[in-house]
Scaffold this motif. Sequence first.
Motif, PDB file in Angstrom:
ATOM      1  N   ALA A 107       0.829  -1.200   0.000  1.00 56.86           N
ATOM      2  CA  ALA A 107       0.000   0.000   0.000  1.00 56.86           C
ATOM      3  C   ALA A 107       0.865   1.252   0.000  1.00 56.86           C
ATOM      4  CB  ALA A 107      -0.931  -0.011   1.218  1.00 56.86           C
ATOM      5  N   PRO A 138      -6.910  -2.066   1.990  1.00 58.55           N
ATOM      6  CA  PRO A 138      -8.266  -1.504   2.052  1.00 58.55           C
ATOM      7  C   PRO A 138      -8.314  -0.148   2.738  1.00 58.55           C
ATOM      8  CG  PRO A 138      -8.318  -3.830   2.588  1.00 58.55           C
ATOM      9  CD  PRO A 138      -6.874  -3.429   2.537  1.00 58.55           C
ATOM     10  N   ALA A 139      -7.574   0.016   3.848  1.00 62.56           N
ATOM     11  CA  ALA A 139      -7.541   1.302   4.535  1.00 62.56           C
ATOM     12  C   ALA A 139      -6.883   2.360   3.655  1.00 62.56           C
ATOM     13  CB  ALA A 139      -6.790   1.174   5.856  1.00 62.56           C
ATOM     14  N   TYR A 141      -6.878   2.421   0.351  1.00 60.98           N
ATOM     15  CA  TYR A 141      -7.813   2.766  -0.722  1.00 60.98           C
ATOM     16  C   TYR A 141      -8.950   3.642  -0.191  1.00 60.98           C
ATOM     17  CZ  TYR A 141     -11.087   2.214  -4.603  1.00 60.98           C
ATOM     18  OH  TYR A 141     -11.938   2.461  -5.641  1.00 60.98           O
ATOM     19  N   LYS A 142      -9.445   3.305   0.985  1.00 61.15           N
ATOM     20  CA  LYS A 142     -10.536   4.081   1.576  1.00 61.15           C
ATOM     21  C   LYS A 142     -10.122   5.511   1.852  1.00 61.15           C
ATOM     22  CE  LYS A 142     -13.853   3.971   5.415  1.00 61.15           C
ATOM     23  NZ  LYS A 142     -14.282   3.236   6.640  1.00 61.15           N
ATOM     24  N   ARG A 149      -8.503   7.144  -6.051  1.00 61.49           N
ATOM     25  CA  ARG A 149      -9.168   5.834  -6.173  1.00 61.49           C
ATOM     26  C   ARG A 149      -9.276   5.427  -7.637  1.00 61.49           C
ATOM     27  NH1 ARG A 149     -14.265   5.598  -1.910  1.00 61.49           N
ATOM     28  NH2 ARG A 149     -13.090   6.153  -0.040  1.00 61.49           N
ATOM     29  N   ARG A 153      -7.599   2.036  -9.368  1.00 60.21           N
ATOM     30  CA  ARG A 153      -8.345   1.078 -10.204  1.00 60.21           C
ATOM     31  C   ARG A 153      -7.762   1.017 -11.611  1.00 60.21           C
ATOM     32  NH1 ARG A 153     -12.668   3.803  -7.701  1.00 60.21           N
ATOM     33  NH2 ARG A 153     -13.097   4.926  -9.650  1.00 60.21           N
ATOM     34  N   TRP A 169      -9.061 -12.083   0.345  1.00 61.39           N
ATOM     35  CA  TRP A 169      -8.508 -10.941  -0.362  1.00 61.39           C
ATOM     36  C   TRP A 169      -9.050 -10.868  -1.789  1.00 61.39           C
ATOM     37  CZ3 TRP A 169      -6.941  -6.871   1.800  1.00 61.39           C
ATOM     38  CH2 TRP A 169      -6.310  -6.930   3.040  1.00 61.39           C
ATOM     39  N   PHE A 172     -12.146  -8.797  -1.758  1.00 58.94           N
ATOM     40  CA  PHE A 172     -11.909  -7.352  -1.741  1.00 58.94           C
ATOM     41  C   PHE A 172     -11.450  -6.849  -3.109  1.00 58.94           C
ATOM     42  CE2 PHE A 172      -8.587  -4.068  -1.532  1.00 58.94           C
ATOM     43  CZ  PHE A 172      -9.383  -2.985  -1.184  1.00 58.94           C
ATOM     44  N   TYR A 173     -10.402  -7.462  -3.662  1.00 56.23           N
ATOM     45  CA  TYR A 173      -9.854  -6.962  -4.923  1.00 56.23           C
ATOM     46  C   TYR A 173     -10.826  -7.175  -6.082  1.00 56.23           C
ATOM     47  CZ  TYR A 173      -5.316  -5.856  -2.931  1.00 56.23           C
ATOM     48  OH  TYR A 173      -4.314  -5.286  -2.204  1.00 56.23           O
ATOM     49  N   THR A 175     -13.701  -6.189  -6.185  1.00 61.49           N
ATOM     50  CA  THR A 175     -14.482  -4.962  -6.343  1.00 61.49           C
ATOM     51  C   THR A 175     -13.712  -3.902  -7.123  1.00 61.49           C
ATOM     52  OG1 THR A 175     -13.679  -3.978  -4.258  1.00 61.49           O
ATOM     53  CG2 THR A 175     -15.623  -5.405  -4.138  1.00 61.49           C
TER      54      THR A 175
END
Length: 384
Positions: A107, A138-139, A141-142, A149, A153, A169, A172-173, A175
Amino acid sequence: MWNNARSLAEGASDDDVGPEPRTEEAIAAPRRVVVLGPSTQGLGGVAAVLKVVLGHWREPAFALRHIPTHVDGSRGRKLLAALRALGRFAAVAAARRVDVVHVHFSANASFYRQSVFILLCALLGIPRVGQAHAGAFPAFYKACGPLRRAYVRFVLNRLDRLFVLSQEWGDFYGTLYPRERLVVVPNPVVVPPSPAEHARGGDGPVVLALGRLGPGKGTYDILDAIPAVVARFPTAQFWFGGDGEVDKVRARIAGEPWADRVRLLGWVEGAEKEAVLRQADVFLLPSYAEGLPMALLEAMAYGLPVVTTPVGGIPQAIAHGETGLLIDPGDVPALRSAIESLLAEPGRARSLGMAARRLVRERYDVGLVQDRVAAVYAELLRQR
C-alpha cells in the motif's frame, strides 16, 4: 546472463543487459521473468517472500531476474534505488530481454512506486502480473480521494493477472479488478525437515512474537497479557523479534516486575530466526490487519502452536482448535486465556502445532506455490 533466480542488488553490474543472439539454443532457453519488488536485504514481509521465491526457484521453464525497486534507509536512498531500478528495467525492456514482468506491491508509497512500472509495461505490451501483499490496502484505498481511487483502479486494471493471498482478499480486490483474472497465490514457505525441539535448556517456556513491533501487530496487547500469564507461569519468557517501536516497548516494560521475563531480540533472520523458532513453545501474532504473514507460516512450518486473529488471509491457514487458536483483535483476556491454555496443556499444544505443520506442507510449500505461479506465466505466454 540470466540465472535460474538472480537478484540485481544495489551496486550490481549491468554488463549483461545487452541483446542476446536469437539462435535456436536461445529460442529453447528458459523464458525470462523480471521480478520487481523490495530488496531481499530489507526488512518486512514482502522482502521475506522474495527471499524464499528467489532462493528456491527450481522451475526450468522460467529464469527469474530480480530488480529491487525499494531499499531501507533515508528518503534519498529510497529515491535513488527507485530511479536505478527504473533505468535497469528500461534497459532490459529496450533490449527485449523480458518475457513476463511480476510486480510485487503493497500500500501507500509502494503502490505508487510500482504503478510506474505497471503502466510502463502496459505501454510496451509486456505481459504483467501483479502480486498484492499489504493487509493495509483496504484502509489505504478508503483514505484516497475520488481521483486517487480512480488511479488505483486504472493501474490495477492494466495488469494481465492479479495474485491475491487468499479467497478473502479476492473478495476485496474483486471490487476493483475483474474477478476472472484474479488468481489466489499464497505466500510460500520452506518447510524444515524437522519441527521445533523446544530446546530452551530448562529456562521456562518461550512465547515468541515475530514482526514489526507496534499496535498493528498487537504488541501492546501481548504486553498487557503478560502479567497474568507470568503470575500463573512464573518461568514463562516472552521473546519479541522485530523492528518498529522497539524503544517504546522498552520504555513500556521498564520497571515492571516481570520485565526480566521479556527479551527484545531485534530483527532476526536466517540462522538466528531458525534458532528462536526451534526454541519457542508458542507463537503469537494478534494482528489487526494482515495479508498472509510469512512469520505465521514459518511458525506453523516449525510445528509451533499459534495464537492469532481472523484477519486478512489468516482464516485460510488457521482453523480454530484444529491448526491454531483464533481470538478477536484487541481481546486481551482471550489472548491471555489462549496463551495459558497452551502452556498448561503441552500435549494439546503439540497436536495443534503438528496439524499446522501438515497444513503448511500441503498448501504453502514453496514448490507447490512455485508450480501455481509458473502455470500463470505459461498461460500468459500462450495467450501472446
